[in-house]
Design an enzyme around this catalytic site. Structure first.
Site, mmCIF file in Angstrom:
data_model
loop_
_atom_site.group_PDB
_atom_site.id
_atom_site.type_symbol
_atom_site.label_atom_id
_atom_site.label_comp_id
_atom_site.label_asym_id
_atom_site.label_seq_id
_atom_site.Cartn_x
_atom_site.Cartn_y
_atom_site.Cartn_z
ATOM 1 C CD GLU A 227 -1.761 -4.204 -2.594
ATOM 2 O OE1 GLU A 227 -1.024 -5.188 -2.717
ATOM 3 O OE2 GLU A 227 -1.544 -3.114 -3.148
ATOM 4 N NE ARG B 8 5.502 -2.432 0.376
ATOM 5 C CZ ARG B 8 6.165 -2.989 -0.622
ATOM 6 N NH1 ARG B 8 5.888 -2.639 -1.882
ATOM 7 N NH2 ARG B 8 7.104 -3.883 -0.391
ATOM 8 C CG HIS C 4 1.158 -5.568 -5.661
ATOM 9 N ND1 HIS C 4 1.019 -5.118 -4.380
ATOM 10 C CD2 HIS C 4 2.499 -5.661 -5.874
ATOM 11 C CE1 HIS C 4 2.200 -4.955 -3.823
ATOM 12 N NE2 HIS C 4 3.119 -5.263 -4.722
#
Length: 346
Positions: A278, A249, A310
């Site tokens: 993000e 994370r 991601h």
């Protein structure tokens, strides 16, 4: 009793939807509902936030992703529209106010696992690319530059790899780095894994792990205790020249502190697949715009930083599992009044 109706197809609004979400969710939906009488999935590219809640009017459920906002005001607005189910097509749920969901009578479901191999293999790919400068070499060769200057890496064999968090993804990564590459494994986790210990991993305090590891890989969930777990003090404890990987994370790492450690030369390399802020940029094509995030823009200037958007979960196997579990949660809620993988406030 479930709040979903049995007569007409129930509308599920999928937020933050991309073409691949539609492809895999529709495939899973049709596999579970071949007559197309129980559910109808609608897709919205926009993120779920207070400004977009109204799009869910008439829906019986919404389906969100990692950067969708599910705080108390959003949940209250959804509940006011009659919605009773929130589906997450991800494992993490730190973006959800679970206390508010319980107060409002909203069921929340997640995908507890999909393909730990996908994220673990992407972590290894980031490490190999960063260490051996694959991304830089690729750009050079395409321009006809075959010189090796500036591309020097190091053998992974015999290096010490520290795993912060040893859940399912970390265990896959441990198998890659330990038996695979011949690395020494250290771990830090309040719940030790016998599987990791069987691979030769030794559990130590976080401070010792940071001081001894040539490579530190973050695999812990985001909680109040792990937010900025790797801050300026933690980075200072790391071995000079060590490499840091984060595929867990974004907020586990203080990005501003990482910039300072990179500027001083203390941090030898940084590879990220997640980033604290993000939500404003990942999963979007911003190639024709000026990047508004100054911290991310600064990180991208370092030659020893590698960032992906991601992408770790992005394999066909993982997307199939995410879609199937999401539909399973929906079906379970419809038939039993409770999703298969419910998330509740502690």
């Amino acid at each position: 009793m479930s709040s979903l109706q049995a007569s007409a197809p129930n509308r599920v609004l999928v937020y933050s939807a991309r073409p691949y979400d539609r492809e895999f969710l529709e495939r899973a939906r049709l596999a579970a509902d071949p007559q197309e009488q129980r559910w109808r999935f609608d897709y919205l590219e926009a993120r779920l936030e207070l400004a977009t809640v109204s799009a869910a009017a008439g829906a019986q459920a919404v389906c969100g992703f990692v950067n969708d906002r599910l705080d108390a005001p959003v949940l209250e607005a959804l509940a006011a529209q009659g919605l009773r189910l929130v589906l997450l097509r991800c494992a993490g749920y730190n973006q959800v106010d679970l206390d508010a969901a319980a107060r409002l009578g909203l069921a929340v479901a997640r995908v507890p696992e999909y393909s730990p191999h996908a994220v673990a293999e992407h972590t290894a790919a980031l490490l190999l690319s960063l260490n051996r400068k694959i991304h830089r070499a690729h750009a050079r060769v395409r321009e006809g530059n075959f010189a090796l200057d500036g591309l020097l890496g190091f053998d992974l064999h015999g290096r010490t790899v520290g795993l912060v968090g040893t859940g399912k993804i970390a265990r896959c990564f441990a198998r890659i780095m330990g038996p695979g590459f011949g690395c020494t494994l250290l771990g830090s986790d309040p719940q030790p894994s016998p599987e990791c210990e069987a691979l030769g991993l030794r559990y130590v305090a976080l401070e010792e792990l940071l001081a001894r590891s040539d490579i530190v890989s973050l695999h812990c969930p985001l909680t109040p205790q792990t937010r900025h777990l790797i801050d300026a003090a933690a980075l200072a404890r790391m071995k000079p020249g060590a490499v840091l990987l984060n595929t867990s994370r974004g907020a586990v790492l203080d990005a501003r502190a990482a910039i300072a450690a990179l500027k001083s030369g203390h941090l030898g390399g940084l590879a990220l697949d997640v980033y604290e802020e993000e939500g404003d940029c990942f999963f979007r094509d911003l190639s024709g715009e000026a990047l508004q995030d100054d911290v991310l823009a600064r990180l991208l200037t370092f030659p020893n930083v590698l960032i992906t958007g991601h992408q770790g979960f992005f394999t066909a196997e993982a997307l199939s599992a995410i879609a199937a579990t999401t539909v399973e949660n929906l079906s379970s809620f419809e038939l039993q009044g409770q999703p298969r993988h419910a998330v509740q406030a502690a």
